[in-house]
Structure formats: C-alpha cells, structure tokens
Design an enzyme around this catalytic site. Structure first.
Site, short mmCIF file in Angstrom:
data_model
loop_
_atom_site.label_atom_id
_atom_site.label_comp_id
_atom_site.label_asym_id
_atom_site.label_seq_id
_atom_site.Cartn_x
_atom_site.Cartn_y
_atom_site.Cartn_z
N ASP A 14 0.87 -1.18 0.00
CA ASP A 14 0.00 0.00 0.00
C ASP A 14 0.90 1.23 0.00
O ASP A 14 1.75 1.38 0.89
CB ASP A 14 -0.87 -0.04 1.28
CG ASP A 14 -1.83 1.12 1.37
OD1 ASP A 14 -2.86 0.98 2.05
OD2 ASP A 14 -1.56 2.18 0.75
N ASN A 35 -4.84 13.88 -10.21
CA ASN A 35 -5.42 14.44 -11.44
C ASN A 35 -5.03 15.92 -11.49
O ASN A 35 -4.43 16.44 -10.56
CB ASN A 35 -6.95 14.27 -11.47
CG ASN A 35 -7.61 14.91 -10.28
OD1 ASN A 35 -7.47 16.12 -10.06
ND2 ASN A 35 -8.30 14.12 -9.49
N VAL A 67 -5.46 5.56 -5.43
CA VAL A 67 -4.25 6.03 -4.73
C VAL A 67 -4.47 7.42 -4.14
O VAL A 67 -4.15 7.69 -2.97
CB VAL A 67 -3.05 6.07 -5.71
CG1 VAL A 67 -1.89 6.88 -5.17
CG2 VAL A 67 -2.60 4.65 -6.05
N ASP A 68 -5.05 8.30 -4.95
CA ASP A 68 -5.28 9.70 -4.56
C ASP A 68 -6.12 9.76 -3.28
O ASP A 68 -5.76 10.42 -2.29
CB ASP A 68 -6.01 10.41 -5.72
CG ASP A 68 -5.81 11.91 -5.73
OD1 ASP A 68 -6.34 12.56 -6.64
OD2 ASP A 68 -5.14 12.43 -4.81
N TYR A 92 -7.64 5.32 -14.88
CA TYR A 92 -7.27 5.92 -16.17
C TYR A 92 -7.03 4.89 -17.28
O TYR A 92 -6.76 5.26 -18.42
CB TYR A 92 -6.06 6.85 -16.00
CG TYR A 92 -6.41 8.22 -15.42
CD1 TYR A 92 -7.73 8.55 -15.10
CD2 TYR A 92 -5.44 9.18 -15.19
CE1 TYR A 92 -8.06 9.79 -14.57
CE2 TYR A 92 -5.75 10.43 -14.66
CZ TYR A 92 -7.08 10.72 -14.37
OH TYR A 92 -7.41 11.97 -13.85
N THR A 139 -2.80 3.21 -14.36
CA THR A 139 -3.24 1.84 -14.68
C THR A 139 -4.52 1.45 -13.96
O THR A 139 -4.99 0.32 -14.08
CB THR A 139 -2.15 0.81 -14.33
OG1 THR A 139 -1.94 0.82 -12.90
CG2 THR A 139 -0.85 1.10 -15.05
N GLY A 140 -5.11 2.35 -13.21
CA GLY A 140 -6.38 2.06 -12.54
C GLY A 140 -7.52 2.71 -13.29
O GLY A 140 -7.83 2.36 -14.44
N1 APR Z 1 -1.36 1.58 -2.93
C1 APR Z 1 -0.72 1.22 -4.09
N2 APR Z 1 -1.34 1.09 -5.27
C2 APR Z 1 -2.68 1.34 -5.29
C3 APR Z 1 -3.42 1.73 -4.13
C4 APR Z 1 -2.69 1.84 -2.92
N3 APR Z 1 -3.28 2.20 -1.77
N4 APR Z 1 -4.73 1.92 -4.50
C5 APR Z 1 -4.80 1.63 -5.81
N5 APR Z 1 -3.58 1.28 -6.29
C6 APR Z 1 -3.20 0.92 -7.66
C7 APR Z 1 -4.31 0.51 -8.59
O1 APR Z 1 -4.56 -0.89 -8.48
C8 APR Z 1 -3.71 0.86 -9.94
O2 APR Z 1 -2.85 -0.20 -10.37
O3 APR Z 1 -2.64 2.10 -8.24
C9 APR Z 1 -2.82 2.08 -9.65
C10 APR Z 1 -3.40 3.42 -10.08
O4 APR Z 1 -4.79 3.41 -9.86
P1 APR Z 1 -5.63 4.77 -9.57
O5 APR Z 1 -5.47 5.15 -8.18
O6 APR Z 1 -7.01 4.53 -10.12
O7 APR Z 1 -4.90 5.91 -10.45
P2 APR Z 1 -4.99 6.27 -11.99
O8 APR Z 1 -5.32 5.11 -12.84
O9 APR Z 1 -3.72 7.03 -12.26
O10 APR Z 1 -6.22 7.28 -12.07
C11 APR Z 1 -6.06 8.56 -11.49
O11 APR Z 1 -8.13 8.40 -10.30
O12 APR Z 1 -8.28 8.52 -8.01
C12 APR Z 1 -8.42 9.25 -9.17
O13 APR Z 1 -7.91 11.52 -8.57
C13 APR Z 1 -7.44 10.39 -9.27
O14 APR Z 1 -8.44 11.34 -11.22
C14 APR Z 1 -7.34 10.57 -10.76
C15 APR Z 1 -7.43 9.15 -11.29
#
Ligand code: APR
Length: 177
Positions: A16, A30, A39-40, A127, A124-125
């Site tokens: 995490d 973002n 993550v955000d 987005y 990779t989440g």
């Molecule tokens: N620790 C590590 N990795 C994590 C965690 C965590 N606590 N939570 C999620 N992840 C992984 C997800 O499984 C994914 O592989 O981090 C990666 C990125 O996922 P997202 O958080 O969805 O980020 P992203 O795809 O860059 O999208 C960003 O989502 O939360 C909003 O404000 C953010 O608009 C922005 C968008």
C-alpha cells in the site's frame, strides 16, 4: 554506472503506497490536485486534511508534470503529485505523458535531496492504461534517470495486487538484467 548497479536500485514490491517509509511517495493524482479515489483517495485519507489545504495553494498540475508537498500524517516525508494520462487507445500521446510523469517526479525528488521514492502504477487504474505497457515505460524511465543521477539511492514500484507484482517483476527481469 553499470546496469546491474542501476537495477539494484530498483525494487518491485506488493503493498500500500500510504504505508511506504521512503523519503517520498508519488500520488497518482489528477490535474486539479483536489483528491479523488484509488491512490489519490488513500493518500489524502492517510495524510489528513492539511494535505488538501496545501494542494489548494498549488493551482493544479498539468498532466505529465509533478508538484511536491509535505506528507503530514503519512510515514514518508514528502508527497509528489503527478497526474497521469487517461488511456484513449494509445494515439493521443499517452505513452509520452506517462513517461514524463515518472521523469518529472524523479527530477523533483532529486531537486529536493530525496534519496528514496515509491511509485504506484500511475494511470493503470481508473485511467485505464494497459498495465504491461505502463510497466515498461516506468522501468525504462527510472533506469534512464538512475543512469544519470547517482544521488537517488532507491526507487520502489509499489504494486497493489499479486498479479501486478508478478507481471512487473517478470518484465523487470527480462528487460533490465
Ligand atoms: N497503494 C498502491 N497502489 C494502489 C493503491 C494503494 N493504496 N490503490 C490503488 N492502487 C493501484 C491501482 O490498483 C492501480 O494499479 O494504483 C494504480 C493506479 O490506480 P488509480 O489510483 O485509479 O490511479 P490512476 O489510474 O492514475 O487514475 C487517477 O483516479 O483517483 C483518481 O484523482 C485520481 O483522477 C485521478 C485518477
């Protein structure tokens, strides 16, 4: 610096991002820098309300660029916020923008005398950036950066699932060794 000494500075782990005790962690943010999910959301929840207050003073962050704040209640010292690209099929500069997220975050880390940094898998989440493609970009950018910057001591790629860890580690072993 030899490729083996560079690859020794890169570690791929499952975990995490909010629990990492490196000098800095990177937030998959973002452009608004005003929080979100994934993550955000996790970073803002763990850091506490002072983080959003500092973020509000930054006036946002264009995709691919990076901004630095304190970490407040998180166990690290800094948070580097970077907004990754939304995957739109691959013909809209997504790879170039994702590469600049890693490069600009690393540049900002070195400018702030940061010795260790943890990255999530940016974009990779929500987005939707294909995971393997994103991994190759992150590993390539990190390796290139470490080739020219010896003062950064450790870079962690923090994968959230076992599957992501195995995929990324396999690519790392095949591409960098
Ligand atoms: N620790 C590590 N990795 C994590 C965690 C965590 N606590 N939570 C999620 N992840 C992984 C997800 O499984 C994914 O592989 O981090 C990666 C990125 O996922 P997202 O958080 O969805 O980020 P992203 O795809 O860059 O999208 C960003 O989502 O939360 C909003 O404000 C953010 O608009 C922005 C968008």
């Amino acid at each position: 610096m030899s490729s083996s000494s560079i690859s020794a500075k890169i570690k791929i782990i499952k975990g995490d991002i909010t629990r990492q005790t490196t000098d800095a962690i990177v937030n998959a943010a973002n452009e608004s820098l005003l929080g979100g999910g994934g993550v955000d959301g996790a970073i803002h929840r763990a850091a506490g309300s002072q983080l959003i207050e500092e973020c509000k003073t930054l006036g946002g962050c264009p995709t691919g660029e990076a901004r630095i704040t304190k970490a407040y209640n998180l166990p690290c010292k800094y948070v580097i916020h970077t907004g990754g690209p939304i995957w739109r099929g691959g013909n809209h500069g997504e790879s170039r923008l994702l590469a600049s997220c890693y490069r600009n975050s690393l540049e900002l880390a070195v400018e702030n005398a940061i010795k260790s940094i943890s990255f999530p898998s940016i974009s990779t989440g929500v987005y939707g950036f294909p995971f393997e493609k994103a991994c190759l970009i992150s590993l390539g950018e990190i390796q290139a950066f470490l080739t020219n910057h010896s003062n950064l001591e450790m870079v962690y790629l923090v994968c959230f699932s076992e599957q992501d860890l195995e995929t990324c580690q396999d690519l790392f072993d095949r591409e960098l060794v």
